[in-house]
Design a protein around this motif. Structure first.
Motif, short mmCIF file in Angstrom:
data_model
loop_
_atom_site.label_atom_id
_atom_site.label_comp_id
_atom_site.label_asym_id
_atom_site.label_seq_id
_atom_site.Cartn_x
_atom_site.Cartn_y
_atom_site.Cartn_z
N ARG A 1 2.52 -3.66 25.76
CA ARG A 1 1.46 -4.83 25.72
C ARG A 1 0.14 -4.13 24.80
N TRP B 1 1.33 -4.79 21.46
CA TRP B 1 1.41 -6.55 20.94
C TRP B 1 -0.27 -6.98 21.02
N SER C 1 -1.39 -5.71 17.63
CA SER C 1 -0.73 -6.39 16.45
C SER C 1 -1.18 -7.95 16.55
N SER D 1 0.50 -9.93 18.27
CA SER D 1 1.66 -10.82 18.70
C SER D 1 1.54 -11.79 19.91
N LEU E 1 2.45 -11.49 23.77
CA LEU E 1 1.48 -11.06 25.04
C LEU E 1 1.12 -12.31 25.81
N THR F 1 5.69 -11.62 30.39
CA THR F 1 4.65 -10.43 29.90
C THR F 1 3.48 -10.81 30.87
#
Length: 128
Positions: free
Chosen positions: A23, A26, A29, A31, A34, A39
């Motif tokens: 996480r 993510w 980045s 993402s 997330l 998640t």
């Protein structure tokens, strides 16, 4: 029963740590994963199992924080880990700040594990 609970606890530690690292990655980045429902929900389930198994182990072994120094160290380390982890995953924080907090949280987690393995309140810091 104790050994089974200990193995369950260790499994939860690994799942929680790996999930947090993922996480964190993510988060850095950007993402969209997330924001996935799984998640957002699964970490709470794993961490609840982790806490429950920790309490069960402490009770079964009759070892308690603020009585046994290594358990006190783990609890205090957990508070630091939670604080750093919340900064690392907070989307409103600057990326550099989240990256530093993520590294700090992962280092804290490794220290907590070293305290648990060694039963020494200094953990891997004892080697410095």
């Amino acid at each position: 029963m104790y050994l089974a609970l200990k193995h369950f606890h260790i499994t939860c530690v690994v799942l929680s740590g790996c999930g947090f690292a993922l996480r964190g990655w993510w988060s850095l980045s950007g993402s969209p994963l997330l924001q996935a429902r799984l998640t957002r929900v699964l970490p709470h389930l794993v961490d609840s199992c982790l806490l429950g198994s920790a309490l069960g182990l402490a009770w079964m072994a009759a070892q308690y924080p603020f009585v046994h120094a290594w358990l006190t160290a783990k609890v205090l380390g957990l508070l630091v880990y939670i604080g750093l982890g919340s900064v690392a995953l907070k989307a409103t924080r600057p990326r550099a700040q989240r990256a530093i907090a993520l590294l700090g949280a992962l280092a804290t987690l490794s220290w907590i594990v070293s305290v648990a393995v060694s039963k020494n309140p200094l953990g891997w810091l004892a080697w410095l």
